[in-house]
Design a protein around this motif. Sequence first.
Motif, PDB file in Angstrom:
ATOM      1  N   ILE A 161     -16.363-101.693  27.079  1.00  0.00           N
ATOM      2  CA  ILE A 161     -15.815-101.109  28.305  1.00  0.00           C
ATOM      3  C   ILE A 161     -16.940-100.590  29.194  1.00  0.00           C
ATOM      4  O   ILE A 161     -18.098-100.479  28.777  1.00  0.00           O
ATOM      5  CB  ILE A 161     -14.798 -99.968  28.009  1.00  0.00           C
ATOM      6  CG1 ILE A 161     -15.452 -98.821  27.242  1.00  0.00           C
ATOM      7  CG2 ILE A 161     -13.599-100.514  27.242  1.00  0.00           C
ATOM      8  CD1 ILE A 161     -14.574 -97.587  27.120  1.00  0.00           C
ATOM      9  N   GLY A 162     -16.573-100.275  30.398  1.00  0.00           N
ATOM     10  CA  GLY A 162     -17.539 -99.784  31.364  1.00  0.00           C
ATOM     11  C   GLY A 162     -16.984 -99.958  32.756  1.00  0.00           C
ATOM     12  O   GLY A 162     -16.040-100.718  32.951  1.00  0.00           O
ATOM     13  N   PRO A 163     -17.565 -99.246  33.735  1.00  0.00           N
ATOM     14  CA  PRO A 163     -17.057 -99.364  35.109  1.00  0.00           C
ATOM     15  C   PRO A 163     -17.230-100.778  35.651  1.00  0.00           C
ATOM     16  O   PRO A 163     -17.976-101.578  35.086  1.00  0.00           O
ATOM     17  CB  PRO A 163     -17.929 -98.379  35.897  1.00  0.00           C
ATOM     18  CG  PRO A 163     -18.715 -97.616  34.913  1.00  0.00           C
ATOM     19  CD  PRO A 163     -18.708 -98.345  33.624  1.00  0.00           C
ATOM     20  N   ASN A 164     -16.579-101.062  36.761  1.00  0.00           N
ATOM     21  CA  ASN A 164     -16.728-102.374  37.400  1.00  0.00           C
ATOM     22  C   ASN A 164     -18.193-102.648  37.712  1.00  0.00           C
ATOM     23  O   ASN A 164     -18.920-101.773  38.153  1.00  0.00           O
ATOM     24  CB  ASN A 164     -15.942-102.421  38.706  1.00  0.00           C
ATOM     25  CG  ASN A 164     -14.460-102.584  38.453  1.00  0.00           C
ATOM     26  OD1 ASN A 164     -14.079-103.206  37.464  1.00  0.00           O
ATOM     27  ND2 ASN A 164     -13.641-102.024  39.325  1.00  0.00           N
ATOM     28  N   GLY A 165     -18.621-103.860  37.442  1.00  0.00           N
ATOM     29  CA  GLY A 165     -19.988-104.242  37.751  1.00  0.00           C
ATOM     30  C   GLY A 165     -21.009-103.741  36.752  1.00  0.00           C
ATOM     31  O   GLY A 165     -22.211-103.782  37.002  1.00  0.00           O
TER      32      GLY A 165
END
Lengths: 319, 255
Positions: free
Chosen positions: B36-40
Motif C-alpha cells: 500500500i501507499g499513496p497515489n504515485g
Amino acid sequence: MKDKRLVIYAVISVVLLLSPLFLNAYWVDVLNNVGLYTILALSLNIILGHAGLFHMGHAAFYALGAYTTAIINTTYHIPILWLLPVSGLVAGLAALVVARPIIHLRGDYLLIVTIGFVEIVRIALVNNVFGITGGSNGIFGINRPILFGWKINKPWEFFYLIWGFAAVTIFLFNRLENSRFGRALNFLREDDVAAEGSGINTAHYKLIAFVIGAFWAGMVGNIFAAKMTIIAPESFNFWESVVLFMIVLLGGRGSIRGVILGAFLVLGLPEIFRQFATARMLIFGAFMVAMMIFRTEGILPPLPRKYPIAKMLGREGSA
Amino acid sequence: MTTLLSLKNLTKRFGGLVAVDHVNFDVEAGAIVGLIGPNGAGKTTVFNLITGNYRPDEGDVIFDNQSIKTLPTHKIVSLGIARTFQTIRLFHKLAAIENVLAGCHCRMQSGSLAAMFRTPTQRREEHQALQTALKELEFVGLQSQADQLAENLSYGNQRLLEIARALATQPRFIILDEPAGGMNNQETAALIQTIRNIRDRGITVLLIEHDMSLVMEACEQLVVIENGAKIAEGDPQAIQSDPKVIEAYLGTDEE
C-alpha cells in the motif's frame, strides 16, 4: 442458422467448381487470378488479420517463391510441383531473417519497413542480382506443372490446380485459427502486453505468423510462375502488396470467408465493370471509402469461435 | 515458512525521477501480502519490475531462489508468477472463456503444425485446456458467462475474469493490482473470500489496493511505500498505528 450457412457455402462451392464448364477461357483465367489472390490474401490474413501486424510487403515473399521456382526450374529442369515446398521454404526463411529484427515495431513503423522490403526485393530483381534474376526482362521458359502425369496447360486445368490448392489452404488455415496458435495471434493483436503477461511469447508468435504467411505466399509464387511461364519484377511491385492488404481489410480481418469474398470483389469487380474504363477505379475507390466508414471490421467479420461449453458443463438444450 | 519472493535493493529510475528507491521485502510462501501507499508511490512500478515489464536499474528480484530480473515476461509467467492489471487489460473482443484460455497457453505444447493436422495430442490438450478454463471461470463465479464477450461483462466481473485468466497459468504466486477497483461493497466482500480461496489453493498473493477495508481484512502482512521507498512493514494492526504511515498515508483524513 448454421445449417443455412453451410448450404450457402456448398452452393457457392459447387457453382465455382462447375464454372469452367460454362465460362470462356478469359473468365476462367480471371477466376484463376482470383484464386491466386485468395490464397495470397489468406496467407497475409494470418499476419495482418490474426496477428494484427501491418505488413504491406507481402508481394516480396510471393516474388521470392516465384523466382525460386523460375530459377531452379529453368536451370536444373526440376519439375515445377517438386519446387512447391522449396519455394515456400525460401520465402519462409527470408521472412525469418527479415522479420526477426523488425518484429518489435508497431503499427505504422512496421508498415513502412515492410514497404521498404518489398521495394528492395523488386529493385534487386530489376538489377539482376548475382546475374540470376534476368533483370527487368525477367525469366522465361518456365515449365508447366505436371500432376500425376497430367500436364497442366489450359486455363481450366489451372483452375482446378489453383482452387484445389485454395481448398487445402482454407481447410488447414481454418484449423490453424481454431487452435492454441490462432488464439495466441488474436491475443497479441488485441493487447500484446496482456498477452505477454498471460504467458504468451509474443515475439515468437509474431515471427511464426510471418514465416507461415511467407511460406504460403512463396508456394503461390510457384504456381504463378508455372501459370505464366514468364515472370518479371513488374508482377511483384508495391501495388500487389497494397491490393492484398486491401482484400484483407475489405473482406474482414481474421475471417477466411471475408478474405475470399474480398478477393472476388477486389479482382472481380474491376473486370465486370471494364466497359466503364477509368471510372471503375473511381467507383471502386468510393466503395472502399464507404466501407472504411460504415463497416470498419470488413464486409464479413470473423464469427466468434465455438467451444463445446454447454456440452462440457452437461447442460442440455441451453444453447 | 520459506521465502518465495524476495526484492533486494530494487531501484527503478525514469529520467531524474526515482520511481522505486532501494526497496527490500520478502514474501513468505502461502501468505497474503498487501502493498500500500499513496497515489504515485511506485506500487505498480514494483509490480512491473517483478513481472519483467520493466527492468530494474539496481537490485534484484529473487523468485524461488532464482534471479528473474533479466527474464522476459512470458518466462516469468511460466515460472509461476501471474498478474492482473490496474487498468483492466482483457481481450475485449473475445469471449470470456477465450480470455481464460490465454492463461492456459503457457501450460500447453501444441504448435501450428499440430493444429493443422489436428493430432490426437493436440485435441486432448485443447479439451483439457477448455476444462481448466471452465474450472477457473467457475472458481471466480463467471461460469454462466463463459461465452459472453469480455467487453460485455460488468466492471467487477471484468476484474474477476482477469483473476481467472491469471489463475489459468497455474501460478504459485499471484499479483493483483487493485482487484477491488470499481467494485461495490458486496462484490468487494466476495472478492475477499476469493482471495482467501486462492491462498487456500497454495498460491501466494501479493496485492495493491486502496480499499482499506479489504486490505485490513484480507492481508496478513503489509508493506507501505511512499515516494518509491519502503517506510513500514508489518501486520495490519502494527501498520495502522505506525506514526510514519499515519503521517504519510492515513494522515490525510485529519485535514
